[in-house]
Design a protein around this motif. Structure first.
Motif, PDB file in Angstrom:
ATOM      1  N   THR A  39       0.845  -1.193   0.000  1.00 12.87           N
ATOM      2  CA  THR A  39       0.000   0.000   0.000  1.00 12.87           C
ATOM      3  C   THR A  39       0.876   1.238   0.000  1.00 12.87           C
ATOM      4  O   THR A  39       1.825   1.336   0.782  1.00 12.87           O
ATOM      5  CB  THR A  39      -0.905   0.012   1.248  1.00 12.87           C
ATOM      6  OG1 THR A  39      -1.660  -1.196   1.286  1.00 12.87           O
ATOM      7  CG2 THR A  39      -1.845   1.194   1.237  1.00 12.87           C
ATOM      8  N   ASP A  40       0.559   2.178  -0.878  1.00 12.07           N
ATOM      9  CA  ASP A  40       1.173   3.507  -0.842  1.00 12.07           C
ATOM     10  C   ASP A  40       0.052   4.519  -1.039  1.00 12.07           C
ATOM     11  O   ASP A  40      -1.116   4.130  -1.173  1.00 12.07           O
ATOM     12  CB  ASP A  40       2.305   3.622  -1.867  1.00 12.07           C
ATOM     13  CG  ASP A  40       1.868   3.617  -3.317  1.00 12.07           C
ATOM     14  OD1 ASP A  40       0.653   3.707  -3.602  1.00 12.07           O
ATOM     15  OD2 ASP A  40       2.741   3.527  -4.193  1.00 12.07           O
ATOM     16  N   PRO A  41       0.348   5.811  -1.029  1.00  8.43           N
ATOM     17  CA  PRO A  41      -0.730   6.799  -1.151  1.00  8.43           C
ATOM     18  C   PRO A  41      -1.531   6.710  -2.453  1.00  8.43           C
ATOM     19  O   PRO A  41      -2.662   7.185  -2.512  1.00  8.43           O
ATOM     20  CB  PRO A  41       0.004   8.138  -1.060  1.00  8.43           C
ATOM     21  CG  PRO A  41       1.230   7.838  -0.278  1.00  8.43           C
ATOM     22  CD  PRO A  41       1.627   6.444  -0.699  1.00  8.43           C
ATOM     23  N   GLU A  42      -0.961   6.090  -3.477  1.00 12.00           N
ATOM     24  CA  GLU A  42      -1.644   6.010  -4.767  1.00 12.00           C
ATOM     25  C   GLU A  42      -2.594   4.832  -4.885  1.00 12.00           C
ATOM     26  O   GLU A  42      -3.625   4.922  -5.544  1.00 12.00           O
ATOM     27  CB  GLU A  42      -0.617   5.933  -5.895  1.00 12.00           C
ATOM     28  CG  GLU A  42       0.238   7.168  -6.005  1.00 12.00           C
ATOM     29  CD  GLU A  42       1.360   7.002  -7.011  1.00 12.00           C
ATOM     30  OE1 GLU A  42       1.594   5.878  -7.500  1.00 12.00           O
ATOM     31  OE2 GLU A  42       2.007   8.012  -7.305  1.00 12.00           O
ATOM     32  N   GLU A  44      -3.334   0.294  -3.599  1.00 10.45           N
ATOM     33  CA  GLU A  44      -2.967  -0.951  -2.931  1.00 10.45           C
ATOM     34  C   GLU A  44      -2.862  -2.017  -4.013  1.00 10.45           C
ATOM     35  O   GLU A  44      -3.752  -2.136  -4.858  1.00 10.45           O
ATOM     36  CB  GLU A  44      -4.052  -1.332  -1.925  1.00 10.45           C
ATOM     37  CG  GLU A  44      -3.780  -2.630  -1.195  1.00 10.45           C
ATOM     38  CD  GLU A  44      -4.852  -2.950  -0.178  1.00 10.45           C
ATOM     39  OE1 GLU A  44      -4.859  -2.318   0.897  1.00 10.45           O
ATOM     40  OE2 GLU A  44      -5.703  -3.813  -0.485  1.00 10.45           O
ATOM     41  N   LYS A  54       4.287  -2.505 -10.026  1.00 11.18           N
ATOM     42  CA  LYS A  54       4.395  -1.251  -9.272  1.00 11.18           C
ATOM     43  C   LYS A  54       5.841  -0.765  -9.268  1.00 11.18           C
ATOM     44  O   LYS A  54       6.123   0.395  -9.567  1.00 11.18           O
ATOM     45  CB  LYS A  54       3.889  -1.462  -7.841  1.00 11.18           C
ATOM     46  CG  LYS A  54       3.973  -0.257  -6.960  1.00 11.18           C
ATOM     47  CD  LYS A  54       2.972   0.784  -7.394  1.00 11.18           C
ATOM     48  CE  LYS A  54       2.955   1.952  -6.442  1.00 11.18           C
ATOM     49  NZ  LYS A  54       1.950   2.945  -6.833  1.00 11.18           N
ATOM     50  N   GLY A  97      10.277   9.532   1.858  1.00  7.65           N
ATOM     51  CA  GLY A  97       9.226   8.730   2.469  1.00  7.65           C
ATOM     52  C   GLY A  97       9.774   7.776   3.505  1.00  7.65           C
ATOM     53  O   GLY A  97      10.953   7.836   3.864  1.00  7.65           O
ATOM     54  N   THR A  99       9.448   3.530   4.713  1.00  6.84           N
ATOM     55  CA  THR A  99       8.973   2.195   4.415  1.00  6.84           C
ATOM     56  C   THR A  99       9.017   1.361   5.667  1.00  6.84           C
ATOM     57  O   THR A  99       9.684   1.669   6.607  1.00  6.84           O
ATOM     58  CB  THR A  99       9.795   1.557   3.273  1.00  6.84           C
ATOM     59  OG1 THR A  99       9.135   0.379   2.861  1.00  6.84           O
ATOM     60  CG2 THR A  99      11.190   1.250   3.662  1.00  6.84           C
TER      61      THR A  99
END
Length: 99
Positions: A39-42, A44, A54, A97, A99
């Motif tokens: 999952t990232d802000p853009e 899942e 991805k 960011g 992780t």
């Protein structure tokens, strides 16, 4: 079994920082369960194939001089950890960011 620190490093360098598709896929299969959920802000994504797409999408869309780099210490608890990173040319990141 890999340590939390080893898994964080593999995620950043061997998967998301690896521009060689075959080597990246080997790292994905070595690092994650087949039913991985990322999952990232853009979005899942689920599974090895989606994670591969991805990572490839991020790297394929970036200039060749862009790379991921660790920033600061790695934080490790009993069952989780966090690693700060940057992405961009050396010394001039365009993204940051955790992780």
């Amino acid at each position: 079994m890999p340590t939390i620190t080893e898994l964080l490093s593999a995620n950043l360098h061997d998967v998301f920082g690896n521009r060689d598709a075959a080597s990246r896929r080997e790292a994905i299969e070595r690092t994650y369960a087949e039913d991985v959920v990322f999952t990232d802000p853009e979005e899942e994504v689920r599974g090895w194939n989606a994670l591969e797409a991805k990572a490839a999408g991020l790297l394929d869309g970036a200039p060749a001089e862009f790379a991921f780099a660790e920033v600061g210490p790695v934080y490790v608890g009993a069952t989780s950890g966090a690693l700060a990173w940057t992405f961009g040319p050396a010394g001039a990141p365009v993204a940051r960011g955790w992780t």
